[in-house]
Each structure stands twice: as structure tokens, then as C-alpha cells.
Design a protein around this motif. Structure first.
Motif, mmCIF file in Angstrom:
data_model
loop_
_atom_site.group_PDB
_atom_site.id
_atom_site.type_symbol
_atom_site.label_atom_id
_atom_site.label_comp_id
_atom_site.label_asym_id
_atom_site.label_seq_id
_atom_site.Cartn_x
_atom_site.Cartn_y
_atom_site.Cartn_z
ATOM 1 N N ILE A 112 -17.254 38.552 17.232
ATOM 2 C CA ILE A 112 -18.161 39.615 16.725
ATOM 3 C C ILE A 112 -19.108 38.943 15.626
ATOM 4 O O ILE A 112 -18.166 38.513 14.672
ATOM 5 N N ALA A 135 -21.450 39.613 12.536
ATOM 6 C CA ALA A 135 -21.801 40.743 11.702
ATOM 7 C C ALA A 135 -22.146 40.252 10.253
ATOM 8 O O ALA A 135 -22.164 39.089 9.874
ATOM 9 N N VAL A 143 -17.216 47.925 23.565
ATOM 10 C CA VAL A 143 -18.162 47.116 23.011
ATOM 11 C C VAL A 143 -19.665 47.477 22.605
ATOM 12 O O VAL A 143 -20.226 47.346 21.293
ATOM 13 N N ALA A 144 -20.068 48.708 23.361
ATOM 14 C CA ALA A 144 -21.189 49.325 23.207
ATOM 15 C C ALA A 144 -21.292 50.102 21.717
ATOM 16 O O ALA A 144 -22.096 49.985 21.005
ATOM 17 N N ARG A 159 -21.391 47.439 19.027
ATOM 18 C CA ARG A 159 -22.784 46.909 19.145
ATOM 19 C C ARG A 159 -23.926 48.114 18.358
ATOM 20 O O ARG A 159 -24.880 47.235 17.669
ATOM 21 N N VAL A 175 -23.465 44.924 12.889
ATOM 22 C CA VAL A 175 -23.317 43.923 13.755
ATOM 23 C C VAL A 175 -24.458 43.229 14.535
ATOM 24 O O VAL A 175 -25.565 43.975 14.642
ATOM 25 N N GLY A 228 -24.196 40.609 16.842
ATOM 26 C CA GLY A 228 -24.011 40.284 18.504
ATOM 27 C C GLY A 228 -22.434 40.227 18.952
ATOM 28 O O GLY A 228 -21.633 40.254 17.633
ATOM 29 N N ILE A 229 -22.071 40.398 20.203
ATOM 30 C CA ILE A 229 -20.742 40.454 20.379
ATOM 31 C C ILE A 229 -20.681 39.583 21.521
ATOM 32 O O ILE A 229 -21.407 39.608 22.592
ATOM 33 N N GLU A 230 -19.738 38.863 21.599
ATOM 34 C CA GLU A 230 -19.174 37.897 22.828
ATOM 35 C C GLU A 230 -17.919 38.201 23.169
ATOM 36 O O GLU A 230 -16.776 38.129 22.450
#
Length: 222
Positions: free
Chosen positions: A13, A15, A65-66, A69, A74, A76-78
Motif C-alpha cells: 500500500i 500512502a 482492498v476497496a 483504497r 491511500v 495506491g494498492i498492489e
């Protein structure tokens, strides 16, 4: 096995680096009744940072994840493969430079044989001198993730180092020692004279693809 099948998920993440960011992330994860098994902050700069989570008990990864996000902090998330799946079990080799190098050579060669067959074993080393420095490094092994075995590779170790070895053994980490002067060999699970063989035996002891039972060798010297 897919992450959804075992309820495990690894997230990287990005952030904003500010007070309360980690608390906000952890709260969302807890609200989804998910357990954090490992967390790290691999990257940081003046404005942003990355937080790596390994999670267990995930029922709906997309919903989690939603929700993460949606947090204002935050960026981005991978989804990423968990570290245990890539690097697997870890063997740590600590001691003198020459001995460490020889143990590592044996361990890496044997690990390669098992990793080709689907195992995951990685080898980390640190050459050190000094009783206080060595004892501190041994105790720190218990704080490292995924460590299953420690190899003490030196020619003379005792005193506070021996006490540190006993402490990490009490925490479930197997300790193999070279046959050296001092009291460390007396505190180890197994003593091996040849450093190459010590590395090989350390890998065999932790590999699920090997038929080597350390409990049957405990206390012996080779």
C-alpha cells in the motif's frame, strides 16, 4: 494454491507518510475481521511511504482492498505474492568471515537442490566479531520473519553469545554450531565440524522435501 482458497493476502500500500496512517490502515483491516500476520515499511520519503501487509482470514479480498483504497491517505494498492511464497524459510549464518562463507556455500548449494523441486529456502549471512555484537545479532534473529534455523559459524564463541543462543532456541529456532572453542556448541541443537556440511545439514533440517529429522540428531557432534 490461490490466496482466496487459503484466506491469505499480501498487499503493498502506497500512502501519505503522516501520523495516524498505519492506525487507519489497521482499523480497516480489523473491521473486516482480518488478522495481520506481518507488516513492514519497505520505502519512505518526505511525503509518501509504502506499507507491506501479509494478512490471514481474508473472506472478501476485493471488498477489503476497496475499503482501504477509499481512505484519504491511500495513494495506491498492489496485490503481491507473499514473502513466504517467494523467499520461504530463512536460514541465518552468523560468525567469522571465512566460516560464514563456507557454511553459506554449503547451504546455498543444498537449497538450490530443494528449491528446484518446489521448496523455498533462502540463506542470509552476516560476518561479525566481538562478543557483544555477536550476542546482539543472535538475539535479533528471533525478531526476523520466517527464520527456521541459525548456524553459528566461528572458531571461538561463548559467554553472552551462548546465553543468546539458548534464548533463540527457547523461541523455537533451531541452532547448528560449528565445532569450535567456547560454550556455544554445548548450547546448540547440533554440532558439525565441517562448515560446508553444516550448511547442507541446516537446509536438510528445514526442508520439507528432505528426510532429515533434527530431533534424532539433537545433541550430537559430527
Amino acid at each position: 494454491m490461490a490466496e482466496s482458497e487459503v484466506g491469505q493476502l499480501a498487499l503493498l500500500i502506497s500512502a501519505r507518510d503522516e501520523p495516524g496512517t498505519l492506525q487507519q490502515l489497521a482499523k480497516v483491516i480489523a473491521d473486516h475481521n482480518v488478522n495481520i500476520t506481518y507488516v513492514d515499511t519497505p520505502e519512505r520519503n518526505e511525503r509518501f511511504g509504502t506499507v507491506y501487509f501479509e494478512l490471514n482470514g481474508v473472506v472478501d479480498g476485493e471488498d477489503l482492498v476497496a475499503a482501504l483504497r477509499a481512505l484519504p491517505v491511500v495513494v495506491g494498492i498492489e496485490r503481491v505474492p507473499p514473502l513466504w511464497r517467494i523467499f520461504g524459510k530463512r536460514i541465518i549464518v552468523i560468525g567469522g568471515g571465512v566460516q560464514v562463507g563456507q557454511v553459506a556455500m554449503g547451504a546455498v548449494s543444498e537449497a538450490d537442490r530443494h528449491n528446484i523441486r518446489g521448496e523455498r529456502i533462502s540463506v542470509d549471512t552476516i560476518p561479525l566479531v566481538g562478543e557483544a555484537e555477536l550476542a546482539a545479532a543472535v538475539r535479533a534473529v528471533a525478531r526476523l520473519p520466517r527464520v527456521t534455523a541459525l548456524v553459528m559459524a566461528g572458531s571461538l564463541m561463548g559467554g553472552e553469545i551462548t546465553r543468546a543462543v539458548r534464548e533463540v532456541r527457547e523461541k523455537g529456532i533451531m541452532v547448528i554450531s560449528l565445532n569450535m572453542a567456547g560454550s556455544v556448541p554445548e548450547a546448540a541443537d547440533l554440532v558439525v565440524s565441517d562448515p560446508l556440511q553444516a550448511g547442507v545439514m541446516a537446509v536438510m533440517a528445514v526442508a520439507s522435501t528432505a528426510k532429515f529429522d533434527i530431533s534424532r540428531q539433537r545433541g550430537r557432534r559430527y
